[in-house]
Write an enzyme that holds these catalytic residues in place. Structure first.
Site, PDB file in Angstrom:
ATOM      1  N   LYS A  61       0.857  -1.194   0.000  1.00  0.00           N
ATOM      2  CA  LYS A  61       0.000   0.000   0.000  1.00  0.00           C
ATOM      3  C   LYS A  61       0.888   1.238   0.000  1.00  0.00           C
ATOM      4  O   LYS A  61       1.917   1.265   0.704  1.00  0.00           O
ATOM      5  CB  LYS A  61      -0.896  -0.028   1.242  1.00  0.00           C
ATOM      6  N   SER A 136      -9.615   1.784   3.064  1.00  0.00           N
ATOM      7  CA  SER A 136      -8.768   2.507   2.144  1.00  0.00           C
ATOM      8  C   SER A 136      -7.733   1.641   1.417  1.00  0.00           C
ATOM      9  O   SER A 136      -7.161   2.099   0.432  1.00  0.00           O
ATOM     10  CB  SER A 136      -8.034   3.623   2.894  1.00  0.00           C
ATOM     11  N   SER A 160      -9.598  -0.364   7.424  1.00  0.00           N
ATOM     12  CA  SER A 160      -9.085  -0.263   6.053  1.00  0.00           C
ATOM     13  C   SER A 160      -8.390  -1.499   5.491  1.00  0.00           C
ATOM     14  O   SER A 160      -8.050  -1.511   4.311  1.00  0.00           O
ATOM     15  CB  SER A 160      -8.137   0.914   5.931  1.00  0.00           C
TER      16      SER A 160
HETATM   17  N1  GLN Z   1     -12.823   4.314   6.573  1.00  0.00           N
HETATM   18  C1  GLN Z   1     -12.215   4.763   7.788  1.00  0.00           C
HETATM   19  C2  GLN Z   1     -11.816   6.211   7.652  1.00  0.00           C
HETATM   20  O1  GLN Z   1     -12.111   6.806   6.666  1.00  0.00           O
HETATM   21  C3  GLN Z   1     -11.023   3.922   8.087  1.00  0.00           C
HETATM   22  C4  GLN Z   1      -9.834   4.254   7.297  1.00  0.00           C
HETATM   23  C5  GLN Z   1      -8.629   3.450   7.672  1.00  0.00           C
HETATM   24  O2  GLN Z   1      -8.728   2.439   8.374  1.00  0.00           O
HETATM   25  N2  GLN Z   1      -7.469   3.896   7.239  1.00  0.00           N
HETATM   26  O3  GLN Z   1     -11.203   6.777   8.504  1.00  0.00           O
END
Ligand code: GLN
Length: 468
Positions: A61, A136, A160
């Site tokens: 990532k 994400s 994420s």
């Molecule tokens: N969807 C969650 C957010 O927008 C989690 C994102 C993540 O785990 N990086 O913060």
């Protein structure tokens, strides 16, 4: 012929060890698959042509710093930034001989649940390119699902890894907070961020977790694992007490097809010998998400202060330094990071700190205690990972709150620092459904064991139907 859609990382390791395929041939096979399918999916932000190791290649990532390879966190503000050092997890993969295939797409600064917040355009779901892969870490999960990488690393702050794994039909682990180094990771919310493995099988996840986990002197929040990571073998769940938290399984917005697949899997757990019982986490599910949306933006507003046009990537304007800061941040950050910086700065400001950030930290303690009580009664807890299957691109982009709700089931255990494993447990409308397994801190071996036994019994085919 190497069938990258089917080949597991464990099988690929076997091929290399027996000398049947070279590391370079494997790397080439994945680059060919990327050339064929990634134009449609956009899982990668960049690829690496020359393998820097002889083993099974890996995708990272793009929040993971890689020496000499552009690392953008999918933000314009980091465009062109090439780190001068490797993140510890990247260094550990390198030391284990895993060459870097490329850097995967994500929501800008890992803020989002669909990978649509990337400044470089969205990733598409390999099961249906009109739908999102989740986020994400959607680039990493789409790459694994589409045979564009045998395994990958993602990061999980509030779901994420687990949520996109669920939406792409792959396995993802969010490890116990403090077991994987954050050194060299683009920071989002430091009290929550954890890097973890994404793969086609639970055993592949365990193999990769074994490589990255453990104390790192460069990250003082890490600890030594209490026991080494084992490769799961068990075919049954005998002697395991499995709790079904009512609120995590009956929350508003869980699609009927998701509940059906999860309930069938809970029944299967019983057939495999688990003792299944109901339990309750009333406050965790009600307050987990609101509490996260105070803590994560607060920490993000502080972490993102470093992008000022001086040290990294983009710089807009010169002369007056304040004007340069402002122009750089205005041009470099997308809407979601800006929204979080404003929310977080407000929640941390004098006079509001105790009412917002301080209060959220107290609620976090209640959530931790509630999980602890449930995990005194049960060895692990289960629920859907995501309330829905993959949704169409654009369906939630105009409504941040609807997007935030994608993680309503994934966030509560994260607030408590607990590990969570998502495994595919069936299809609903032809799209994958994920099961979330939650255990106490440091229970990764148990999660792998239970996940593997269920995976064997479920026999879920991880190759997306339309690519068969
Ligand atoms: N969807 C969650 C957010 O927008 C989690 C994102 C993540 O785990 N990086 O913060």
């Amino acid at each position: 012929m190497i069938d990258t859609l089917r080949l597991t990382a464990e099988e690929a390791t076997g091929l290399v060890e027996r000398g049947e395929v070279s590391g370079a041939e494997l790397h080439r096979a994945y680059l060919d698959a990327i050339a064929e399918r990634d134009p449609e999916l956009h899982a990668y932000l960049c690829t690496v042509d020359e393998p820097d190791g002889e083993g099974v290649p890996i995708a990272l990532k793009d929040v993971i710093s890689t020496r000499g390879v552009e690392t953008t966190a999918a933000s314009k503000i980091l465009a062109g930034y090439k780190p001068v050092y490797d993140a510890t997890v990247a260094a550990r993969c390198k030391a284990a001989g895993l060459p870097l295939l490329g850097k995967t797409n994500l929501d800008e600064f890992a803020m989002g649940s669909s990978t649509e917040n990337s400044a470089y355009g969205p990733t598409h779901n390999p099961w249906d390119p009109n739908r999102v892969p989740g986020g994400s870490s959607g680039g990493s999960t789409a790459a694994v699902a589409a045979g564009l990488a045998p395994w990958a690393l993602g990061s999980d702050t509030g779901g994420s890894i687990k949520q996109p794994a669920s939406l792409c039909g792959v396995v993802g682990l969010r490890p116990t907070y403090g077991t994987v180094s954050r050194y060299g990771i683009v920071a989002f919310a430091s009290s929550l961020d954890q890097v973890g493995p994404i793969a086609k099988t639970v055993r592949d996840c365990a193999l990769l977790h074994r490589i990255i986990a453990g104390r790192d002197p460069l990250d003082s929040t890490t600890v030594e694992l209490p026991e080494p990571i084992e490769l799961p073998q068990a075919e049954d769940l005998k002697g395991l007490r499995v709790g079904v938290p009512k609120e995590l399984n009956e929350a508003d917005g869980i699609e009927p097809g998701v509940s059906e697949a999860v309930n069938r899997t809970i029944e299967l757990a019983r057939e495999l010998g688990a003792e299944v019982g109901e339990c309750s986490l009333p406050r965790s599910v009600e307050f987990g998400l609101p509490c996260y949306y105070l803590i994560a933006p607060s920490e993000a507003s502080s972490n993102l202060a470093r992008y000022d046009g001086v040290r990294y990537g983009l710089r807009v304007g010169n002369g007056d330094i304040r004007a340069m800061y402002e122009r750089t941040r205005d041009a470099g950050f997308g809407d979601e990071p800006k929204r979080r910086i404003m929310l977080g700065t407000y929640a941390l400001s004098a006079g509001y700190y105790d009412a917002y950030y301080g209060q959220a930290q107290k609620v976090r303690t209640l959530i931790r205690d509630e999980f602890r009580a449930a995990l005194d009664q049960f060895d692990l807890l289960v629920s859907p990972t995501s309330p829905t299957v993959a949704f169409p691109l654009g369906a939630k982009t105009d409504n941040p709150l609807a997007m935030y709700l994608s993680d309503v089931l994934a966030i509560p255990p994260n607030m408590a620092g607990l590990p969570g494993l998502s495994i595919p447990c069936g299809l609903s409308d032809g799209l994958p459904v994920g099961l979330q397994l939650i255990g106490p801190q440091f229970s990764e071996n148990l999660l792998f064991r239970a996940g593997h036994a269920l995976e064997q019994a479920l026999a879920f085919d991880y190759v997306p139907t339309r690519l068969k």
